[in-house]
Motif scaffolding. Sequence first.
Motif, PDB file in Angstrom:
ATOM      1  N   ASN A   1      25.380  60.747   2.482  1.00 19.49           N
ATOM      2  CA  ASN A   1      25.549  61.532   3.694  1.00 19.49           C
ATOM      3  C   ASN A   1      25.301  63.008   3.428  1.00 19.49           C
ATOM      4  O   ASN A   1      24.701  63.712   4.240  1.00 19.49           O
ATOM      5  N   SER A   2      25.743  63.468   2.262  1.00 20.08           N
ATOM      6  CA  SER A   2      25.507  64.860   1.882  1.00 20.08           C
ATOM      7  C   SER A   2      24.014  65.139   1.735  1.00 20.08           C
ATOM      8  O   SER A   2      23.499  66.133   2.262  1.00 20.08           O
ATOM      9  N   ALA A   3      23.295  64.258   1.026  1.00 25.31           N
ATOM     10  CA  ALA A   3      21.860  64.464   0.797  1.00 25.31           C
ATOM     11  C   ALA A   3      21.082  64.457   2.103  1.00 25.31           C
ATOM     12  O   ALA A   3      20.190  65.293   2.325  1.00 25.31           O
ATOM     13  N   SER A   4      21.412  63.523   2.980  1.00 24.57           N
ATOM     14  CA  SER A   4      20.688  63.456   4.249  1.00 24.57           C
ATOM     15  C   SER A   4      20.984  64.671   5.122  1.00 24.57           C
ATOM     16  O   SER A   4      20.107  65.165   5.849  1.00 24.57           O
ATOM     17  N   THR A   5      22.224  65.191   5.046  1.00 21.36           N
ATOM     18  CA  THR A   5      22.564  66.405   5.788  1.00 21.36           C
ATOM     19  C   THR A   5      21.755  67.591   5.282  1.00 21.36           C
ATOM     20  O   THR A   5      21.236  68.400   6.072  1.00 21.36           O
ATOM     21  N   LEU A   6      21.643  67.712   3.970  1.00 14.05           N
ATOM     22  CA  LEU A   6      20.886  68.821   3.373  1.00 14.05           C
ATOM     23  C   LEU A   6      19.426  68.788   3.803  1.00 14.05           C
ATOM     24  O   LEU A   6      18.858  69.807   4.238  1.00 14.05           O
ATOM     25  N   VAL A   7      18.786  67.636   3.671  1.00 17.17           N
ATOM     26  CA  VAL A   7      17.367  67.533   4.028  1.00 17.17           C
ATOM     27  C   VAL A   7      17.163  67.817   5.505  1.00 17.17           C
ATOM     28  O   VAL A   7      16.268  68.572   5.909  1.00 17.17           O
TER      29      VAL A   7
ATOM     30  N   ASN B   1      17.591  60.231  12.743  1.00 14.31           N
ATOM     31  CA  ASN B   1      16.693  59.256  12.104  1.00 14.31           C
ATOM     32  C   ASN B   1      16.151  59.769  10.775  1.00 14.31           C
ATOM     33  O   ASN B   1      16.018  59.014   9.806  1.00 14.31           O
ATOM     34  N   ILE B   2      15.829  61.056  10.721  1.00 12.08           N
ATOM     35  CA  ILE B   2      15.358  61.650   9.462  1.00 12.08           C
ATOM     36  C   ILE B   2      16.453  61.575   8.413  1.00 12.08           C
ATOM     37  O   ILE B   2      16.203  61.298   7.235  1.00 12.08           O
ATOM     38  N   GLY B   3      17.697  61.814   8.840  1.00  9.53           N
ATOM     39  CA  GLY B   3      18.819  61.698   7.916  1.00  9.53           C
ATOM     40  C   GLY B   3      18.929  60.299   7.346  1.00  9.53           C
ATOM     41  O   GLY B   3      19.204  60.113   6.156  1.00  9.53           O
ATOM     42  N   ARG B   4      18.699  59.283   8.163  1.00  8.94           N
ATOM     43  CA  ARG B   4      18.761  57.898   7.689  1.00  8.94           C
ATOM     44  C   ARG B   4      17.642  57.590   6.705  1.00  8.94           C
ATOM     45  O   ARG B   4      17.848  56.914   5.687  1.00  8.94           O
ATOM     46  N   ILE B   5      16.449  58.083   6.990  1.00  8.67           N
ATOM     47  CA  ILE B   5      15.319  57.857   6.080  1.00  8.67           C
ATOM     48  C   ILE B   5      15.584  58.544   4.732  1.00  8.67           C
ATOM     49  O   ILE B   5      15.309  57.993   3.662  1.00  8.67           O
ATOM     50  N   THR B   6      16.144  59.752   4.794  1.00  2.00           N
ATOM     51  CA  THR B   6      16.468  60.485   3.565  1.00  2.00           C
ATOM     52  C   THR B   6      17.474  59.723   2.719  1.00  2.00           C
ATOM     53  O   THR B   6      17.399  59.712   1.482  1.00  2.00           O
ATOM     54  N   THR B   7      18.439  59.077   3.371  1.00  2.00           N
ATOM     55  CA  THR B   7      19.435  58.287   2.665  1.00  2.00           C
ATOM     56  C   THR B   7      18.767  57.236   1.784  1.00  2.00           C
ATOM     57  O   THR B   7      19.130  57.052   0.615  1.00  2.00           O
TER      58      THR B   7
END
Length: 530
Positions: free
Chosen positions: A341-347, A366-372
């Motif tokens: 969740n932290s990584a997707s928030t950052l991106v 959706n971008i946050g989910r892909i980043t995850t």
Amino acid sequence: MSGQFEITGIDITVFIIYLALSRLIPLFFRGKNENSEDYFLGSRNFTWPLIGFSLIATNASGASFVGLAGAGYAQGISVYAYEWMTTVILVLFIFFLLPFYLRSRVFTLPEFLGRRYDGRSRMAFAGFNLFANMFIDMAAALYAGAIAFRVLFPDFSLFVIVVGLAVLAGVYTVIGGLSAVMVSDTIQASVVMLGGTLVFILVLIEAGGWQQATAAATEDQMSLILPAGDDALPWPGLFLGVLLNGLYYWTTNQLVVQRTLGARSLDHGRWGSIFAGFMKLAFLFLFILPGTFALGLYPNLDNPDLVFPTLAFDLLPIGIRGLMLAALIAAVTSTVDSILNSASTLVTMDFVQNFRPQTSQAALVNIGRITTVGALIVACIWAPTLASFESLYGYLQSVLAYVVPPIVAVFYIGILWPRINGLAAFVTLVGMIPLGVFFFIINEVIPDSAPIQFLYAAGISFAVSATVLVGISLLTGPPRDMERVREVTWSTEYWTQETEELRGTPLWKNYRFWAVALLISTAIIVVIFA
């Protein structure tokens, strides 16, 4: 004591049921997740118990189960320094940084750094956070879980187990966002604390009481304060590396601080942090002492990181040990889901929205989910390589000691002195962090090459970083907008104003009272075991 791992059908059944329920229940509390604030910060509505439990669950991952117990076995209770020092650090956090984080209503700490300095520092720190999330935090958590899981299923390869754990954590993180993560963390933290308590009591009984349990350990192994020349934790290192590592991890690391960014109010953020501090004090008994006491039960373990699973199998009844190992695995996935969740928030918030502000809220989620998913793949590839390090906890603390002092300097000197400018912060971050990675490889990765203990290296790095930060600021002039900078820097006016606001508040509602109580409790434990 057998030290043999014999799994039963009851253990496997309990193991599977607990893992399934601990994954499904949080999804019922995932919220609407219609926009970025819902998905990444739980609509900023978290109360202090959730925050406290989530902070502990994020920290008390398999790395704590496996790493702290293993360190207690290998080097004694001195490793508790990383735990009791946390209480001091959390008090500093709630006084100096948290009020500015919440007042600015940022999504990420790089975003806050951008407001204090400029966009260059924001991008540099966001990049480092992503690197740390994948190669330090998540990889360590997955590796720790894999070590524990192989106790149950030794024929599985390390990589296969790592991938399985990643999928287990990723599924509900992608769907549920931070709200689901917080609920999962609360469940895991509760079971972890109860399970650790049970193991401590049973190992004490098996060893024949306190005197017999401590008899197998040397005087140094039962002391919190070690000589200045100690290889693992010299006492000056407490105020150099241990303090600096903790200041980074608990107060400037997106992974941990994101829980408090979603607090319903500043009070809830402060109370949750203090609550977590009191729970951290118990780690000596829940994780470290069982590992040290195991010296008398298993004097010749080849791998110290196996001590906690060994104790669980030998001491816990059938069924309960399945629950305990399931809780260990679930604790790992709780840490991983927090990191994801932290990584997707950052991106999403520091890169995508920053460069493409017109991006819709649905697209950001959706971008946050892909980043995850992307972050999981990278961590899965790196995690098995941690087997080459002598101990998991040693890897975590040594790598942090080399790379995080510049970050601590940029945050704390910047929050206390408005004169620090954006150019100085940027140069310190992009110059000193890569230099730290270089010296980590030279001193810690290459065999028999370390000329200096890593905690001392942290102190040197901080001194050089502070010199660079202050020197460039003095040579290049103050920030362009000093008025804006003063809004995100601490002054005695805040303390005076808050003192007036707290006048007449009952002690049990006054966070300052509980902060002092936490520090006194810490001092008592340190004095007893010094």
